[in-house]
Scaffold this active site. Sequence first.
Site, PDB file in Angstrom:
ATOM      1  N   CYS A   1       7.799  15.658 -16.147  1.00 53.64           N
ATOM      2  CA  CYS A   1       7.357  16.076 -14.806  1.00 53.64           C
ATOM      3  C   CYS A   1       6.651  14.909 -14.144  1.00 53.64           C
ATOM      4  CB  CYS A   1       6.416  17.274 -14.891  1.00 53.64           C
ATOM      5  SG  CYS A   1       5.898  17.863 -13.262  1.00 53.64           S
TER       6      CYS A   1
ATOM      7  N   GLU B   1      11.776  22.900 -23.616  1.00 51.56           N
ATOM      8  CA  GLU B   1      11.426  24.083 -24.384  1.00 51.56           C
ATOM      9  C   GLU B   1      11.519  25.354 -23.559  1.00 51.56           C
ATOM     10  OE1 GLU B   1       8.778  22.330 -27.913  1.00 51.56           O
ATOM     11  OE2 GLU B   1       7.789  23.566 -26.427  1.00 51.56           O
TER      12      GLU B   1
ATOM     13  N   CYS C   1      -2.056  18.405 -18.414  1.00 53.47           N
ATOM     14  CA  CYS C   1      -0.751  18.921 -18.838  1.00 53.47           C
ATOM     15  C   CYS C   1       0.003  17.890 -19.669  1.00 53.47           C
ATOM     16  CB  CYS C   1       0.066  19.302 -17.605  1.00 53.47           C
ATOM     17  SG  CYS C   1       1.766  19.778 -17.998  1.00 53.47           S
TER      18      CYS C   1
ATOM     19  N   CYS D   1       9.985  32.140 -20.592  1.00 55.84           N
ATOM     20  CA  CYS D   1       9.415  31.024 -19.834  1.00 55.84           C
ATOM     21  C   CYS D   1      10.410  29.858 -19.904  1.00 55.84           C
ATOM     22  CB  CYS D   1       8.071  30.652 -20.452  1.00 55.84           C
ATOM     23  SG  CYS D   1       7.275  29.271 -19.634  1.00 55.84           S
TER      24      CYS D   1
ATOM     25  N   CYS E   1       0.870  27.394 -23.103  1.00 55.26           N
ATOM     26  CA  CYS E   1       1.032  26.604 -21.877  1.00 55.26           C
ATOM     27  C   CYS E   1       0.605  25.168 -22.080  1.00 55.26           C
ATOM     28  CB  CYS E   1       0.139  27.128 -20.770  1.00 55.26           C
ATOM     29  SG  CYS E   1       0.420  28.815 -20.406  1.00 55.26           S
TER      30      CYS E   1
ATOM     31  N   CYS F   1      -0.231  16.128 -13.793  1.00 52.93           N
ATOM     32  CA  CYS F   1      -1.542  16.779 -13.796  1.00 52.93           C
ATOM     33  C   CYS F   1      -2.328  16.313 -15.032  1.00 52.93           C
ATOM     34  CB  CYS F   1      -1.387  18.291 -13.822  1.00 52.93           C
ATOM     35  SG  CYS F   1      -0.527  18.915 -12.372  1.00 52.93           S
TER      36      CYS F   1
HETATM   37  N1  SAH Z   1       4.952  22.729 -12.676  1.00 50.97           N
HETATM   38  C1  SAH Z   1       4.674  24.093 -12.462  1.00 50.97           C
HETATM   39  C2  SAH Z   1       5.178  24.993 -13.563  1.00 50.97           C
HETATM   40  C3  SAH Z   1       5.025  24.508 -14.963  1.00 50.97           C
HETATM   41  S1  SAH Z   1       3.367  24.332 -15.558  1.00 50.97           S
HETATM   42  C4  SAH Z   1       3.199  24.316 -12.239  1.00 50.97           C
HETATM   43  O1  SAH Z   1       2.431  23.386 -12.426  1.00 50.97           O
HETATM   44  O2  SAH Z   1       2.862  25.413 -11.825  1.00 50.97           O
HETATM   45  C5  SAH Z   1       2.983  26.044 -15.903  1.00 50.97           C
HETATM   46  C6  SAH Z   1       1.500  26.348 -15.988  1.00 50.97           C
HETATM   47  O3  SAH Z   1       0.928  25.833 -17.201  1.00 50.97           O
HETATM   48  C7  SAH Z   1       0.704  25.747 -14.848  1.00 50.97           C
HETATM   49  O4  SAH Z   1      -0.169  26.666 -14.276  1.00 50.97           O
HETATM   50  C8  SAH Z   1      -0.029  24.668 -15.541  1.00 50.97           C
HETATM   51  O5  SAH Z   1      -1.155  24.329 -14.846  1.00 50.97           O
HETATM   52  C9  SAH Z   1      -0.332  25.262 -16.885  1.00 50.97           C
HETATM   53  N2  SAH Z   1      -0.713  24.255 -17.870  1.00 50.97           N
HETATM   54  C10 SAH Z   1      -0.250  23.007 -17.986  1.00 50.97           C
HETATM   55  N3  SAH Z   1      -0.863  22.361 -19.009  1.00 50.97           N
HETATM   56  C11 SAH Z   1      -1.724  23.231 -19.545  1.00 50.97           C
HETATM   57  C12 SAH Z   1      -2.629  23.167 -20.649  1.00 50.97           C
HETATM   58  N4  SAH Z   1      -2.744  22.052 -21.395  1.00 50.97           N
HETATM   59  N5  SAH Z   1      -3.346  24.248 -20.933  1.00 50.97           N
HETATM   60  C13 SAH Z   1      -3.222  25.383 -20.207  1.00 50.97           C
HETATM   61  N6  SAH Z   1      -2.395  25.505 -19.165  1.00 50.97           N
HETATM   62  C14 SAH Z   1      -1.644  24.440 -18.828  1.00 50.97           C
HETATM   63 FE1  SF4 Z   2       4.079  19.144 -13.832  1.00 48.62          FE
HETATM   64 FE2  SF4 Z   2       2.506  19.995 -15.782  1.00 48.62          FE
HETATM   65 FE3  SF4 Z   2       1.499  19.603 -13.353  1.00 48.62          FE
HETATM   66 FE4  SF4 Z   2       3.174  21.678 -13.773  1.00 48.62          FE
HETATM   67  S1  SF4 Z   2       1.151  21.387 -14.676  1.00 48.62           S
HETATM   68  S2  SF4 Z   2       3.214  20.201 -12.070  1.00 48.62           S
HETATM   69  S3  SF4 Z   2       4.546  20.753 -15.333  1.00 48.62           S
HETATM   70  S4  SF4 Z   2       2.375  18.007 -14.703  1.00 48.62           S
END
Ligand code: SAH
Ligand code: SF4
Length: 385
Positions: free
Chosen positions: A113, A93, A120, A106, A346, A117
Amino acid sequence: MTAITNLLDLDPDALVNWCQSRGEKTFRARQLQRWIHQFGESDFEAMTDLAKSLRDKLRDLATVTAPDVISDHTSADGTRKWLFDVGSGNAVETVFIPEDNRGTLCVSTQAGCAVNCRFCSTGKQGFSRNLTVAEIIGQLWAAEFMLRRSKGVAAGPKGERQITNVVLMGMGEPLLNYEPSVAALKLMLDDNAYGLSRRRVTLSTSGVIPMIDKLSQDCAVALAVSLHASNDRLRDDLVPLNKKYPLADLMAACTRYLDFAPRDFITFEYCMLEGVNDSDQHARELLALVASVSCKFNLIPFNPFPQSGLKRSSNARIRAFAQILMDGGIVTTIRKTRGDDIDAACGQLAGEVQDRTRVRERMQTMSVYQEKYGKDFGRIVEISG
Ligand code: SAH
Ligand code: SF4
């Protein structure tokens, strides 16, 4: 048979090399690059100031092909989200966020990934594969020229630029797909392509330390680091990569990066999770953690998704948390949630259905996709509402 080159895969130096190895001068590469990235042109015959002999070579040896658009939705607040087909049942996306004085795109760098996390949804889908340069820059190429067409803005350097800022903050960890991400960054910065300043291009990382150092040498754009925790125990749990690259080392890497960064601060992103990382104590611990790093904080209200088992902190809690950071002298912003009605916020960049009223629309997108890839499609785009 001669291989066909997708010119979107070539960064500025690679395009010069490609042209030179076919007997063309450097300025031809620049001209060609402007046609592609400033005019959005993919038809070589339309590149009228290129010699006929070069156009013939290009027709036989090259294409300009961005990923196909699977869906294209615009939210009530103007946020526009595309789903791009990156083959083998994978989709990524791209989100455009218009504001008064700028337009931010974005961009995704991986399908899925591997960092996984806890909060996420991309991470929860697992890792499918790295995107190519063409798939990364193709998101910007396709978005810029679709936006111009929708607004009736002319292609070319004289037409008003729609995308003024880019963030590598979509699906995936850019520093675990390093070379293609940097090649795409170089195109974003190049004057014969998008010509964005390094301050207007931000890479967001979960903290891959050796690659942060490498980026400072190769292409020092603005850096955002996804922190999410104030101590290693908590961060080990939320961002598993922390076990390999713990906080003290990450803070040192941020300080080193600042010597090369286009801005004099690092942006720390912090996803606000109720009862997990959002207490006053966590905020105070953060102040101590980042004491030696010039930084700003961006607090992101968690966007819940069904399997996470986590909740968004209340607005009052987020404001109280922000106040502690600000009283400690750190500029802190709370991210506005945009594009909620099209799941463009996000961490929702995977197409989960949160709102059952939109299941039908989702199912329509899915059925197009399933027709193409069979009923098992759904690794990245899945219905789970
Ligand atoms: N992998 C990279 C970039 C993509 S994630 C990173 O982790 O920085 C981009 C941002 O979205 C990150 O700060 C991540 O922590 C945030 N993010 C991911 N899942 C989210 C969620 N469910 N709610 C709010 N922010 C989220
Ligand atoms: Fe990967 Fe999501 Fe963690 Fe960013 S926030 S490193 S996209 S798992």
